[in-house]
Design a protein around this motif. Structure first.
Motif, PDB file in Angstrom:
ATOM      1  N   GLY A  68      -9.044  18.410 -25.935  1.00 27.35           N
ATOM      2  CA  GLY A  68      -8.576  18.399 -24.611  1.00 27.35           C
ATOM      3  C   GLY A  68      -9.443  18.424 -23.510  1.00 27.35           C
ATOM      4  O   GLY A  68      -9.521  17.782 -22.493  1.00 27.35           O
ATOM      5  N   LEU A  69     -10.583  19.263 -23.761  1.00 24.56           N
ATOM      6  CA  LEU A  69     -11.732  19.466 -22.744  1.00 24.56           C
ATOM      7  C   LEU A  69     -12.352  17.944 -22.541  1.00 24.56           C
ATOM      8  O   LEU A  69     -12.910  17.441 -21.512  1.00 24.56           O
ATOM      9  N   PHE A  70     -12.456  17.491 -23.580  1.00 22.19           N
ATOM     10  CA  PHE A  70     -13.027  15.868 -23.390  1.00 22.19           C
ATOM     11  C   PHE A  70     -12.330  15.109 -22.653  1.00 22.19           C
ATOM     12  O   PHE A  70     -12.817  14.247 -21.860  1.00 22.19           O
ATOM     13  N   LEU A  71     -11.094  15.001 -23.058  1.00 23.61           N
ATOM     14  CA  LEU A  71      -9.967  13.934 -22.233  1.00 23.61           C
ATOM     15  C   LEU A  71     -10.182  14.605 -20.614  1.00 23.61           C
ATOM     16  O   LEU A  71      -9.990  13.524 -19.577  1.00 23.61           O
ATOM     17  N   ALA A  72     -10.206  15.931 -20.253  1.00 25.12           N
ATOM     18  CA  ALA A  72     -10.179  16.291 -19.048  1.00 25.12           C
ATOM     19  C   ALA A  72     -11.552  15.687 -18.142  1.00 25.12           C
ATOM     20  O   ALA A  72     -11.480  15.221 -17.136  1.00 25.12           O
ATOM     21  N   GLY A  73     -12.645  15.886 -19.017  1.00 25.83           N
ATOM     22  CA  GLY A  73     -14.026  15.429 -18.413  1.00 25.83           C
ATOM     23  C   GLY A  73     -13.818  14.008 -18.263  1.00 25.83           C
ATOM     24  O   GLY A  73     -14.349  13.634 -17.004  1.00 25.83           O
ATOM     25  N   TRP A  74     -13.361  13.303 -19.033  1.00 24.11           N
ATOM     26  CA  TRP A  74     -13.375  11.744 -19.202  1.00 24.11           C
ATOM     27  C   TRP A  74     -12.511  11.421 -17.948  1.00 24.11           C
ATOM     28  O   TRP A  74     -12.808  10.619 -17.102  1.00 24.11           O
ATOM     29  N   PHE A  75     -11.305  12.083 -17.732  1.00 23.51           N
ATOM     30  CA  PHE A  75     -10.361  11.783 -16.619  1.00 23.51           C
ATOM     31  C   PHE A  75     -10.928  12.170 -15.142  1.00 23.51           C
ATOM     32  O   PHE A  75     -10.861  11.554 -14.349  1.00 23.51           O
ATOM     33  N   GLY A  76     -11.798  13.329 -15.192  1.00 21.12           N
ATOM     34  CA  GLY A  76     -12.280  13.694 -14.072  1.00 21.12           C
ATOM     35  C   GLY A  76     -13.399  12.692 -13.665  1.00 21.12           C
ATOM     36  O   GLY A  76     -13.380  12.245 -12.383  1.00 21.12           O
ATOM     37  N   PHE A  77     -14.139  12.085 -14.571  1.00 24.04           N
ATOM     38  CA  PHE A  77     -15.000  11.239 -14.277  1.00 24.04           C
ATOM     39  C   PHE A  77     -14.356   9.885 -13.531  1.00 24.04           C
ATOM     40  O   PHE A  77     -15.098   9.430 -12.550  1.00 24.04           O
ATOM     41  N   THR A  78     -13.287   9.499 -13.839  1.00 26.40           N
ATOM     42  CA  THR A  78     -12.621   8.525 -13.378  1.00 26.40           C
ATOM     43  C   THR A  78     -12.478   8.571 -11.811  1.00 26.40           C
ATOM     44  O   THR A  78     -12.594   7.538 -10.748  1.00 26.40           O
ATOM     45  N   LEU A  79     -12.060   9.783 -11.331  1.00 30.77           N
ATOM     46  CA  LEU A  79     -11.859  10.254 -10.078  1.00 30.77           C
ATOM     47  C   LEU A  79     -13.268  10.054  -9.384  1.00 30.77           C
ATOM     48  O   LEU A  79     -13.390   9.668  -8.330  1.00 30.77           O
ATOM     49  N   VAL A 197     -13.410   0.717 -11.507  1.00 30.53           N
ATOM     50  CA  VAL A 197     -14.366  -0.416 -12.296  1.00 30.53           C
ATOM     51  C   VAL A 197     -14.085  -0.147 -13.813  1.00 30.53           C
ATOM     52  O   VAL A 197     -13.354  -0.916 -14.488  1.00 30.53           O
ATOM     53  N   SER A 198     -13.989   1.062 -14.144  1.00 33.81           N
ATOM     54  CA  SER A 198     -13.615   1.217 -15.509  1.00 33.81           C
ATOM     55  C   SER A 198     -12.161   1.355 -15.734  1.00 33.81           C
ATOM     56  O   SER A 198     -11.400   1.316 -16.887  1.00 33.81           O
ATOM     57  N   THR A 199     -11.480   1.893 -14.630  1.00 33.27           N
ATOM     58  CA  THR A 199     -10.180   1.972 -14.471  1.00 33.27           C
ATOM     59  C   THR A 199      -9.370   1.896 -12.992  1.00 33.27           C
ATOM     60  O   THR A 199     -10.312   1.956 -12.136  1.00 33.27           O
ATOM     61  N   THR A 200      -8.338   1.083 -12.997  1.00 30.98           N
ATOM     62  CA  THR A 200      -7.599   0.795 -11.839  1.00 30.98           C
ATOM     63  C   THR A 200      -6.773   2.090 -11.145  1.00 30.98           C
ATOM     64  O   THR A 200      -6.081   1.817 -10.430  1.00 30.98           O
ATOM     65  N   ILE A 201      -6.613   3.007 -12.207  1.00 30.33           N
ATOM     66  CA  ILE A 201      -5.503   4.198 -11.986  1.00 30.33           C
ATOM     67  C   ILE A 201      -5.617   4.612 -10.469  1.00 30.33           C
ATOM     68  O   ILE A 201      -4.821   4.774  -9.789  1.00 30.33           O
ATOM     69  N   TRP A 202      -6.831   4.883  -9.858  1.00 30.73           N
ATOM     70  CA  TRP A 202      -6.963   5.624  -8.592  1.00 30.73           C
ATOM     71  C   TRP A 202      -6.791   4.530  -7.447  1.00 30.73           C
ATOM     72  O   TRP A 202      -6.261   4.819  -6.520  1.00 30.73           O
ATOM     73  N   ASP A 203      -7.076   3.512  -7.724  1.00 32.77           N
ATOM     74  CA  ASP A 203      -6.659   2.074  -6.853  1.00 32.77           C
ATOM     75  C   ASP A 203      -5.112   2.239  -6.650  1.00 32.77           C
ATOM     76  O   ASP A 203      -4.962   2.218  -5.406  1.00 32.77           O
ATOM     77  N   HIS A 204      -4.495   2.423  -7.685  1.00 39.78           N
ATOM     78  CA  HIS A 204      -2.912   2.416  -7.652  1.00 39.78           C
ATOM     79  C   HIS A 204      -2.531   3.721  -6.869  1.00 39.78           C
ATOM     80  O   HIS A 204      -1.625   3.467  -5.996  1.00 39.78           O
ATOM     81  N   ILE A 205      -3.175   4.756  -7.222  1.00 36.78           N
ATOM     82  CA  ILE A 205      -2.306   6.226  -6.617  1.00 36.78           C
ATOM     83  C   ILE A 205      -2.707   6.109  -5.209  1.00 36.78           C
ATOM     84  O   ILE A 205      -1.923   6.725  -4.547  1.00 36.78           O
TER      85      ILE A 205
END
Length: 217
Positions: A68-79, A197-205
């Motif tokens: 869970g922490l790994f996923l949280a860190g990964w998601f945090g990096f995208t932001l 670059v690695s994801t477009t999620i924040w461009d969408h949001i």
């Protein structure tokens, strides 16, 4: 050790698909601005693996919490990736100092997008960044910081890999070509959008996806 002057403030960089810019007169400093992509990838992937192994083997984290922490860190990096690209790498260059900083950090990449030796930071900076992140996450999150760190640097490595592939290889003939197209829009048509670059999620949001009419041209 004099740094080469950056283009005038606000000047657009016409992409050059051959060659490389010289940033420093000092040959040692100049050499340190180039790296093979394998170096930072190995360091970041290695830090992620060691962080997870150490925390799990010492009983600092359980398997489920580490995941869970790994996923949280990964998601945090995208932001963080999005925010740094948008507000730091594309900062307003309204002074010569800001223009020089922006060009050295990112403008040179827009001018020479095919220079594969400048698609990632050199090893000495990679080690420094990884060490700094460790101390920050360990201080803020305690033992949980090992899991957050692993996910964050994994996300960083994945970003570097995706960015390198986009600039070095031709787009694949499958759904993955979307990433190539998205980043090409940022480089060649609308540099004020498409910061992910690695994801477009924040461009969408946040609302910085490329204009569909321009993308269709």
């Amino acid at each position: 050790m004099e740094q080469k002057a950056a283009p005038a403030s606000g000047q657009l960089h016409k992409p050059k698909h051959k060659g490389s810019a010289q940033l420093f007169d000092n040959p040692v400093l100049e050499r340190m601005t180039h790296t093979h992509i394998a170096a930072p990838l190995s360091i970041f992937f290695g830090v992620a693996a060691v962080s997870l192994y150490y925390s799990l083997s010492r009983g600092l984290l359980s398997g489920l919490s580490a995941f869970g922490l790994f996923l949280a860190g990964w998601f945090g990096f995208t932001l963080v990736e999005y925010l740094m690209h948008r507000f730091l790498y594309h900062m307003k260059t309204d002074t010569p100092r800001k223009a020089k900083f922006q060009y050295t950090m990112h403008g040179v990449h827009h001018e020479f997008p095919k220079d594969e030796t400048r698609l990632a930071m050199p090893p000495i900076l990679t080690v420094f960044v990884a060490s700094l992140l460790f101390f920050i996450f360990r201080f803020v999150f305690g033992n949980a910081g090992f899991g957050v760190l692993a996910g964050f640097v994994f996300g960083y490595a994945l970003y570097l890999f995706v960015h390198y592939a986009i600039h070095v290889y031709n787009p694949p003939k499958n759904f993955l070509k979307f990433w190539w197209h998205h980043h090409a829009m940022h480089h060649y048509r609308q540099d004020e959008v498409a910061f992910g670059v690695s994801t477009t999620i924040w461009d969408h949001i946040i609302g910085t996806m490329p204009d569909k009419k321009s993308a269709a041209k």
